[in-house]
Each structure stands twice: as structure tokens, then as C-alpha cells.
Write an enzyme that holds these catalytic residues in place. Sequence first.
Site, PDB file in Angstrom:
ATOM      1  N   GLU A   1       0.596  -1.258   0.210  1.00  9.41           N
ATOM      2  CA  GLU A   1      -0.056   0.133   0.077  1.00  9.41           C
ATOM      3  C   GLU A   1       0.981   1.364   0.141  1.00  9.41           C
ATOM      4  O   GLU A   1       0.423   2.195  -0.484  1.00  9.41           O
ATOM      5  CB  GLU A   1      -1.009  -0.198   1.080  1.00  9.41           C
TER       6      GLU A   1
ATOM      7  N   PHE B   1     -11.080  -6.743  15.096  1.00 12.86           N
ATOM      8  CA  PHE B   1     -10.136  -7.282  13.769  1.00 12.86           C
ATOM      9  C   PHE B   1      -9.761  -6.100  12.966  1.00 12.86           C
ATOM     10  O   PHE B   1     -10.669  -5.841  12.182  1.00 12.86           O
ATOM     11  CB  PHE B   1     -10.488  -8.726  13.433  1.00 12.86           C
ATOM     12  N   GLN B   2      -8.394  -6.094  12.929  1.00 10.94           N
ATOM     13  CA  GLN B   2      -7.728  -4.903  11.628  1.00 10.94           C
ATOM     14  C   GLN B   2      -8.570  -3.400  11.769  1.00 10.94           C
ATOM     15  O   GLN B   2      -8.475  -2.890  11.124  1.00 10.94           O
ATOM     16  CB  GLN B   2      -8.065  -5.498  10.478  1.00 10.94           C
TER      17      GLN B   2
ATOM     18  N   LYS C   1     -17.016  -0.277   7.018  1.00  9.94           N
ATOM     19  CA  LYS C   1     -17.690  -1.225   6.066  1.00  9.94           C
ATOM     20  C   LYS C   1     -18.938  -1.071   5.965  1.00  9.94           C
ATOM     21  O   LYS C   1     -19.740  -1.159   4.905  1.00  9.94           O
ATOM     22  CB  LYS C   1     -17.233  -2.929   6.403  1.00  9.94           C
TER      23      LYS C   1
ATOM     24  N   MET D   1      24.688   8.289   0.158  1.00  8.14           N
ATOM     25  CA  MET D   1      24.483   9.622   0.890  1.00  8.14           C
ATOM     26  C   MET D   1      25.045   9.691   2.367  1.00  8.14           C
ATOM     27  O   MET D   1      25.679  10.528   2.852  1.00  8.14           O
ATOM     28  CB  MET D   1      22.957  10.353   0.683  1.00  8.14           C
TER      29      MET D   1
HETATM   30  C1  LIG Z   1      12.878   5.548   4.372  1.00  9.13           C
HETATM   31  C2  LIG Z   1      14.328   6.306   4.405  1.00  9.13           C
HETATM   32  N1  LIG Z   1      15.069   5.520   5.363  1.00  9.13           N
HETATM   33  C3  LIG Z   1      16.413   6.042   5.652  1.00  9.13           C
HETATM   34  C4  LIG Z   1      16.803   7.421   4.753  1.00  9.13           C
HETATM   35  C5  LIG Z   1      18.083   8.032   5.218  1.00  9.13           C
HETATM   36  N2  LIG Z   1      18.951   7.921   4.009  1.00  9.13           N
HETATM   37  C6  LIG Z   1      18.817   9.198   3.192  1.00  9.13           C
HETATM   38  S1  LIG Z   1      19.753   8.809   1.733  1.00  9.13           S
HETATM   39  C7  LIG Z   1      20.172   7.365   2.096  1.00  9.13           C
HETATM   40  C8  LIG Z   1      20.955   6.256   1.118  1.00  9.13           C
HETATM   41  C9  LIG Z   1      20.478   6.068   0.044  1.00  9.13           C
HETATM   42  O1  LIG Z   1      21.156   4.946  -0.388  1.00  9.13           O
HETATM   43  P1  LIG Z   1      20.912   4.547  -2.056  1.00  9.13           P
HETATM   44  O2  LIG Z   1      19.357   4.344  -2.171  1.00  9.13           O
HETATM   45  O3  LIG Z   1      21.821   3.302  -2.451  1.00  9.13           O
HETATM   46  O4  LIG Z   1      21.272   5.782  -2.945  1.00  9.13           O
HETATM   47  P2  LIG Z   1      22.546   6.603  -2.948  1.00  9.13           P
HETATM   48  O5  LIG Z   1      22.805   7.540  -1.905  1.00  9.13           O
HETATM   49  O6  LIG Z   1      23.591   5.634  -2.841  1.00  9.13           O
HETATM   50  O7  LIG Z   1      22.734   7.133  -4.455  1.00  9.13           O
HETATM   51  C10 LIG Z   1      19.543   7.107   3.437  1.00  9.13           C
HETATM   52  C11 LIG Z   1      19.637   5.685   4.254  1.00  9.13           C
HETATM   53  C12 LIG Z   1      15.403   8.099   4.195  1.00  9.13           C
HETATM   54  N3  LIG Z   1      15.999   9.050   3.365  1.00  9.13           N
HETATM   55  N4  LIG Z   1      14.601   7.374   3.755  1.00  9.13           N
END
Ligand SMILES: Cc1ncc(C[n+]2csc(CCOP(=O)(O)OP(=O)(O)O)c2C)c(N)n1
Lengths: 161, 564
Positions: free
Chosen positions: B49, B111-112, B161, B467
Site C-alpha cells: 500500500e 479485527f484490523q 464497512k 548519501m
Molecule cells: C525511508 C528512508 N530511510 C532512511 C533514509 C536515510 N537515507 C537518506 S539517503 C540514504 C542512502 C540512500 O542509498 P541509495 O538508495 O543506495 O542511494 P545513493 O545515496 O547511494 O545514491 C539513506 C539511508 C531515508 N531518506 N529514507
Amino acid sequence: MSQQHTITALVQNEAGTINRLVSMFRRRGVSLASFNAGDCEQEGYSRLTLLVDGDESMLHQTLKQLVKLIDVVEVEDLAADHGIQRELALIRVDPNSSEVEHVKNLASEFEAKIPKETATSVFVEFTGNPKDIEKLIGALKPYNVAEVVRTGLVAMRTDSV
Amino acid sequence: MRSGAKIVMEALVREGIDTIFGYPGGVVLPLYDEMLNWPQVKHVLVRHEQCAAHMADGYARATNNVGVCLATSGPGATNLVTGIANAMMDSIPMVAITGNVNTWAIGKDAFQETDIQGITIPITKHNYLVTNVDDLPGVLAEAFYLANTGRKGPVLVDIPKDVFTAMTDKPFPETVTRRGYEIPGAPAQEQVDEVARLIAEANKPVIIAGQGVLASGSMDLLRELAEKAHIPVINSLLGLGSFPRNHELSLGMMGMHGEATGTLAVQDADLVMGVGIRFDDRLTGDTNTFAKNAKIVHFDLDPSEVGKTVTPVAWVIGDLKLGLEMLVPMVEPKRHDEWVAQVKGWQEAYPLVVPEGKFLSRTVLRALNEHTKGQAIVSTDVGQHQMWTAQFYKVMKPYHFISSGGLGTMGFGFPSAMGAKFAKPDSEVWCVVGDGGFQMTLQELQTAVEYGVKVNICLLNNGYLGMVRQWQELFFDNRYSSVQMGSPDYGKLADAYGVKFFRCTRVEDLDETLRQAREFDGPTLCEFVVEMEENVYPMVPAGKDNSTVIMDPDLPKQPAGATK
Ligand SMILES: Cc1ncc(C[n+]2csc(CCOP(=O)(O)OP(=O)(O)O)c2C)c(N)n1
Ligand SMILES: [Mg+2]
């Protein structure tokens, strides 16, 4: 400079309205010193009186965020001591038997009512502004204030109606 | 008389919604049954979802119209939460419909059962729990109206529902009005006069154009204003697409990872006009030093944004399009040749660089830009690749750059690209995603295959949560903690789903990979195995003065006063 502001609001009553209002204050880190909601002259709507602590910019931001809520119809900022601002307090005092008369005298000095008296307790009912309530509670302290219940502030503006 | 379920379908048709994204469950069965009678509304069955919400979001961003998602009660509803929060942060028009347990069971931990109304109060523009079918037509009409007017945003309607099966003959309201809710109209003339005066006075003006320009459809007016008064235009991340990137006055994105030129121009400018932006912290850096030589002017339709983070000297509050319509004729044609030359000088001195001889994410994105010529819809995930896409993909058209700005939601890129493709089947759509984010929502490959959604996935596999790794390198002394990211064999994965796969590991194969992927009739997964430790520059460390922007170490020339 931090100070207290009285905000009044007209809101449409729906499931979740109060929740939504309180949630906004919590989320934005604005502390609510007092929150009062009740029916008003318009069916389906409530009027709220809120007492908010904070500086000027926080107040402005709070007012704007409040107006933005869909249930909020109008919002007003009442400067301190503006219009009529009242609160009701119920105070239970448990004095020694020798002090009962003192308590009653104090109550009448403040023009407070005594809706009930039991063998051990004098119940004092007082309506006034919060400062006067504090004063009365202070005066009653020596006679053993056992319980205090306050409604929170309600306010109404008297000018430019 | 008709049922609540039928009213929901009637509402969708009334609102011109041709596609919705959802997932069934017990309490929404009456609605799914009714749906079979409405072939004009396509229901896309997702695999989670969260992705229904992100697809509705991508659909909304690509069309500047409402996206609709649907989920059952309990876990179905809570799975929507990230997607709703994402839409809220970026002011995306969305209507989320959830089922709930029967009205008589509410509050009994049935439930749910979950209090989705309570849960989503802080992340919706408004929400409803409908306990009487007579209210349903009015609520649905109002939900669409609120979602798509004023400052747009997600609206949730929770329907028990028994409300789906209850009957009513209550009609839809002809028009929706809601006491206390006014759509901002034209701004006050004095406000516009003041801005016209400030523009006439300014010698070094810049415009920072944001998503508000796109939301209000003011792209032509923005361009007219910029050209008439000769003002360089910078974009916020979400503003990309509001001004053509090949325009001589376009400076691209500014901020934490924006191009140095825009960031420096704002620090040197004497007038900074924020147009449909909210001066968020990723853009301003330290607000005390932001635009320190400038008068700040703020155009926004939401009064609560004005003065929230920075203090403008003038503001224009109201409908942006109407405001610009008033302003443009008042502005005297003017040239700022010296200032524009100075800005161009920065662009030459501090360009974006792509070191040769390595296979970098930047190498890939530069090529993607060349192949698509900025004409494709590109939806990004979150991370380094997102910032490089914002830098290197020179988007030419409005509603063609899609990205999760405010919430920064990993997992958004792929489903939002699919949502965009459903909305714009004739447009070329790319998703740019990292190895981390792709592994959050890749189960939608199956959805893409089933519906034949021709989205090209540009997967930049650097083996890291890049990042985060960059921050650990720069701010935590190279101590890498939980940032190395293994990946499955993407070739086998693509095979398993039946998706066309390309793997590219060197510059020599890049053009051919992109060419073939674009040509292929069906969804593609293009894995680019890129350099592992590549950093995004320029960079303004969080909360720091924008003037101290860290330039790319590969740049030969560093600005005076810059930190290296
Ligand atoms: C749902 C979620 N969890 C954690 C983060 C923290 N976060 C920001 S950028 C990143 C790394 C992303 O890695 P990747 O998808 O491999 O992209 P890259 O930076 O390597 O291009 C993380 C963990 C986030 N933005 N969103
Ligand atoms: Mg990565």
C-alpha cells in the site's frame, strides 16, 4: 519576550476536531497553559479559549497555523486583560473546626460562594480572573486547601462588536 | 437509492479520476465488488500500500491534479502512512480512501481496526471518519475540493464497512463551500506595488522559483518576469521544471547540493525573490547568514510560510498566478548585464564536473540527459543519485521532474515513476534510483509487468547507502557504520519478474544501453555498476552558512573564502 496570550477560536464540530487542534500545538512545540471548549450560540460549532505561552513570533505562527486548520472558522488574539476573561474554581478546604468561620469570612470577602459544607470540608466556588483565583487560593492555604478544580479560562471581547 | 460503495465510484467519475491505486481487504470488499461495474475507472493493484500512495503521488505530480489511493483497514491503512506524510510535506493533492471496521465495532479493538484518522491528523490537510452514509457524497466532494485547492495536500476519508453497504439518495452538492476555508485570491495591490518598487531599485536581483510555480501553473509568467526584468532564476529541488534549464537565465538548483552559482548568487544578491518556495533548511543553510546582502521578498499563498524561517522585507500573499499577473505589467523592462555577467562568471568558474576515466553516477546521468534532452519525465529516489539527477538532468518541461523533497522518502522513486507513467502513457518516463532505495519498493516490478508500464529504471548501484556514507566520510572521520549495502543479482531478479534487464559497467557501453532501453517495448531495469565512493558536490554542510559551500575537489579553481 515570552508572555501569555489569550486566543479565542470558533470551530466547526466534527469527529476529531479537538484532537486536530491539540495535535497542532503539540507538533509545533507550543505549550498550552489552558484549553477550554464548549457549545456556543451557533449549532454545530464550538468556541474555544486557549492560553498560550510564548513570544510574539511564536504567537503569530500559532495563529496562522490555527487558521489553516480546516475546522477553524475564525481566530482572535485577545491581548492580556482585554475583554472579559474569567475562570471558575472549586476549592475544597478542610479547616480545623475553629477555623471554619475564618474560611467563610474569606470567601465572602472575595465574593465567593459556598455551595456545600460537610463536617470536615468547606466547598468554595469562585469565578474571577486567574490572578484573583490565585489570590483566593493563597489566602485559603493556611486553612488546608485539600483540592482545587479549575475550568480553564473563557474569554469574550467587548469592543468592536 | 444507492450504496456508499457506489457513491465512492460516482465521486471518482465526477472528479475525472481515470486511475486509482489500491489493495483490497475485508472491509473494502463492498467497494471492490462495486468497482467491477465501473470500467471507466482503472484500479491498479499494487504489491504494497505504501506504493499505492506513492503512485497516486507520482500521478498527481505529473498531471498537477489529484491522485487517489485506496487501502483496507488496519495494516492496509497504516501502510499508506509514509506515502501520505510524503504528500503532505510536498503539498501534493491526494485523496486517500481507507475502509474501517463496522461503525458498531469502532472502538472495540475489532479485527484490523486502527484509528487511521487519529494517526493521520498531523500528516493530512484534513481527514474524515464517515459514520453516516448520508454524509458521504458531501464529504467526498469536499475531500477532492480541499486536496486540490489553496495549498494543496493529502486528504484522507475513512469509511466503515457498513457505510459502504448502507443506502442513501443524498445527492452530491452542486458546489462545495466550507465556512472558514477560503481559497486565497489575488494579493493586495500595495504588496505588489512594493515588490515592483524593490525590483526597480535592485541591481543584483535573483528569483528562487519553487513548486508553487508548478502548482499554480505560473511558468509563463515566471519566465516573462525573469526576461522583462533580466533576473536570473534559481530553483528549489521541487521547483525544477518550472523554468527551462537551457534558458540563459537559468541557474539550476541551489542549496545543500545545489550548483555553486545559485548558492553564491543568493549570497551576493541585493534582492532575493522567493516565488512559491518555503525557504526550507536544505535551501537556506544557516538562516542568519542566508542572503545576507539582500532584501528578501516572499510570494506564497500560505500566510503561515511567510516569516516562518527567514524574515522577508516584503511579501505577496495570495494566489501566485494572480499575483504575478498583477506584477509583470508593472515591472519596467530592465537589463542587469553586469550582474548577469558576474553570475555567468561563477558558472564558468564553478561548473559541475564529471571526471573522465571513471564510471561514475554522474557519467551515467550526464548521458541520460543527453539521450532524453531533458524531455522525459524523471522521478528520483532519495540519496546521492537524487542530487546528481537534480544537477545533471536539465529538465525542460513543467511536471517532468518528480522527487521526494520534504520527507526525503527512500522507496518513492520507482512507484512514483509508475504513477507518472499511468498518468502520461505517451511520455517517456525514467526512474533514477539507488541500490538502497530500490530494494525498498522493488516488488512493484511485478505491477509494472502486469500492467505493461513502460518505465525505465536507471539503477545506480554503488554498493552503498551513498548519501549516508558520504556524511560518515566527511563528518564521522571515515568510520563507515551500516552503510555497505549488498544487492541481489539484479539480472536474475529481472528475469524472475520478467523485466528486460541491462547491466552496464563501463563508459563504452553506456550509450548503447540507454539506446536499447529506450527502444525496448516494456519496462526495463538498467543496472549501472558505478564507482563506489563518489561524493556529491558542491555541499553546504547542514545548518552552515551558504557562503562556505564546499566545492568539488576536482575543480581546478576554488572561490575565495571557500572551505576545502
Ligand atoms: C525511508 C528512508 N530511510 C532512511 C533514509 C536515510 N537515507 C537518506 S539517503 C540514504 C542512502 C540512500 O542509498 P541509495 O538508495 O543506495 O542511494 P545513493 O545515496 O547511494 O545514491 C539513506 C539511508 C531515508 N531518506 N529514507
Ligand atoms: Mg547506493
